[in-house]
Write an enzyme that holds these catalytic residues in place. Structure first.
Site, short mmCIF file in Angstrom:
data_model
loop_
_atom_site.label_atom_id
_atom_site.label_comp_id
_atom_site.label_asym_id
_atom_site.label_seq_id
_atom_site.Cartn_x
_atom_site.Cartn_y
_atom_site.Cartn_z
CG ASN A 35 -7.33 12.64 -4.23
OD1 ASN A 35 -6.86 12.93 -5.55
ND2 ASN A 35 -7.24 11.41 -3.92
CB CYS A 63 -4.36 9.54 -8.41
SG CYS A 63 -6.00 9.48 -7.52
CG HIS A 100 -1.91 11.57 -5.72
ND1 HIS A 100 -2.86 12.61 -6.31
CD2 HIS A 100 -2.85 10.74 -5.14
CE1 HIS A 100 -4.15 12.25 -6.14
NE2 HIS A 100 -4.12 11.01 -5.50
N1 COA Z 1 -15.87 11.91 9.70
C1 COA Z 1 -15.71 11.34 10.94
N2 COA Z 1 -15.56 10.15 11.49
C2 COA Z 1 -15.15 9.34 10.39
C3 COA Z 1 -15.35 9.74 9.20
C4 COA Z 1 -15.46 10.78 8.84
N3 COA Z 1 -15.43 11.52 7.68
N4 COA Z 1 -14.98 8.61 8.17
C5 COA Z 1 -14.94 7.40 9.05
N5 COA Z 1 -15.22 7.87 10.52
C6 COA Z 1 -15.02 7.09 11.80
C7 COA Z 1 -14.88 5.65 11.21
O1 COA Z 1 -16.27 5.14 11.16
C8 COA Z 1 -14.21 4.92 12.41
O2 COA Z 1 -14.94 5.09 13.70
P1 COA Z 1 -15.22 3.83 14.65
O3 COA Z 1 -13.77 3.93 15.42
O4 COA Z 1 -15.82 4.13 15.59
O5 COA Z 1 -15.52 2.62 13.74
C9 COA Z 1 -13.13 6.11 12.78
O6 COA Z 1 -13.70 7.50 12.33
C10 COA Z 1 -11.79 5.61 12.10
O7 COA Z 1 -12.09 5.40 10.87
P2 COA Z 1 -10.89 4.88 9.76
O8 COA Z 1 -11.53 4.38 8.73
O9 COA Z 1 -10.25 3.83 10.75
O10 COA Z 1 -10.04 6.21 9.78
P3 COA Z 1 -8.62 6.20 9.18
O11 COA Z 1 -7.58 6.67 10.30
O12 COA Z 1 -8.29 5.03 8.39
O13 COA Z 1 -8.90 7.56 7.94
C11 COA Z 1 -8.89 7.83 5.70
C12 COA Z 1 -9.66 7.31 7.12
C13 COA Z 1 -10.00 7.87 4.59
C14 COA Z 1 -8.88 9.38 6.01
C15 COA Z 1 -7.75 7.04 5.51
O14 COA Z 1 -8.00 5.83 5.67
C16 COA Z 1 -7.19 7.52 4.11
O15 COA Z 1 -6.83 8.50 3.94
N6 COA Z 1 -7.05 6.31 3.12
C17 COA Z 1 -6.63 6.78 2.09
C18 COA Z 1 -7.66 7.17 1.02
C19 COA Z 1 -7.03 7.74 -0.04
O16 COA Z 1 -5.86 8.41 -0.14
N7 COA Z 1 -7.75 7.52 -1.23
C20 COA Z 1 -7.33 8.20 -2.57
C21 COA Z 1 -6.31 7.36 -3.03
S1 COA Z 1 -5.65 8.05 -4.61
#
Ligand code: COA
Length: 312
Positions: free
Chosen positions: A263, A109, A233
């Protein structure tokens, strides 16, 4: 002294819109969760990386008033080339009518900002006009049953024409970074799907992007107070807000497109630049901070004093 400036921008998204509600019909997720965790409301899916790069580049060339035959180099930032071999950029150059060198770069990215800095360096070495495009079809390397990645990614393209100018030019400072130790948090094996540890990516993204931005600002001899517009980004609104907070830049200075495009990796920064131009967000003389981060993990930032287009 020989500097560079951006003289034209273009952006392109596929027609097919996939909303959060659409995703909720095929996986265990919901609109509220995706909006509140990422800021994404819908994304565009479809096409090829070549198509997105060509369409965005045509617009950028037209707006710059540059004939593709006069380009000295085509740089295409992409993590999703249309084939393993050859690169996608020679086909893009051919479709545009360019008769120069063409190279793909993969810095995930951060790729387009890497390309922008490389274009500046090549112009310093004697080239006159360089096209820097970023285009992706992330939908092709996404498991559409995997709610941890499918809610984030999308397809599209963006491009800018970078031209030589007398004097120091618009690029005041830049920074390129990579930390291979964190590559395990975001990757796709050859022929495989994207795999991600979202929490770790989030944590590293904020510090990578903020540190890189600070180094670019320091090289420019500027501080966060001098920044008029941030073109970041577009991965997650919370990452952008946290990065702005760490830098001490008001978050409303950041241009946001992720709510309607998701993204699109190397395409987000040039697409968002084009969007900012079209929306009249840029004024002559503005200090613009471009900053990207991504798999690798990589980061790249560039600080420009804008003399490019201010209307689309
Ligand atoms: N819909 C609903 N629930 C979801 C889910 C979805 N799409 N994805 C995960 N969950 C659940 C998980 O299973 C977890 O459940 P639990 O508490 O029962 O275990 C809960 O939601 C929290 O998950 P978590 O992974 O802790 O969420 P988060 O707040 O970290 O958000 C992202 C997840 C992916 C949105 C976040 O971590 C993120 O944006 N990370 C960066 C990713 C990124 O930018 N990637 C590209 C880089 S260029």
């Amino acid at each position: 002294m020989r500097g560079s400036r951006i003289t034209g921008t273009g952006g392109r998204l596929p027609d097919k819109v996939v909303t959060n509600h659409d995703l909720a019909t095929r996986m265990d997720t919901d609109d509220e969760w995706i909006r509140s965790r990422t800021g994404i409301e819908e994304r565009r899916i479809g096409g090829t990386t070549t198509e997105h790069a060509v369409e965005a580049s045509r617009l950028a060339l037209e707006r710059a008033g540059v004939d593709a035959a006069d380009l000295d180099l085509v740089i295409l930032a992409t993590t999703t080339p249309d084939r393993a071999v050859p690169g996608t950029s020679p086909g893009v150059a051919l479709a545009l009518g360019a008769r120069c060198g063409a190279i793909d770069i993969n810095a995930a990215c951060s790729g387009w900002v890497y390309g922008l800095v490389m274009a500046h360096a090549m112009i310093g070495s004697g080239m006159e006009r360089i096209l820097v495009a970023g285009a992706e079809t992330l939908s092709r390397i996404t498991d559409w049953e995997d709610r941890t990645t499918a809610i984030l990614v999308a397809d599209g393209g963006g491009a800018a024409v970078v031209e030589a100018t007398d004097g120091p030019g618009d690029l005041l400072g830049w920074d390129l970074a990579a930390d291979g130790d964190t590559e395990k948090y975001l990757f796709a094996e050859m022929g495989g799907y994207l795999e991600m540890n979202g929490k770790e990516v989030f944590r590293h993204a904020v510090s990578l992007m903020a540190d890189s931005s600070e180094r670019a600002l320091a090289q420019a001899g500027l501080s966060a107070d001098d920044v008029d517009v941030v073109i970041p980004h577009q991965a997650n609104i919370r990452i952008i807000e946290a990065c702005c907070k760490r830098l001490g830049v008001p978050p409303e200075k950041a241009v946001i497109t992720l709510h309607f495009m998701g993204n699109t990796s190397a395409a987000t920064v040039p697409f968002t630049l084009d969007h900012a131009v079209a929306e009249g967000r840029l004024s002559d003389g503005d200090v613009i901070l471009f900053s990207g981060f991504g798999a690798g993990m990589t980061a790249a930032s560039a600080v420009m004093r804008w003399s490019g287009p201010t209307t689309g």
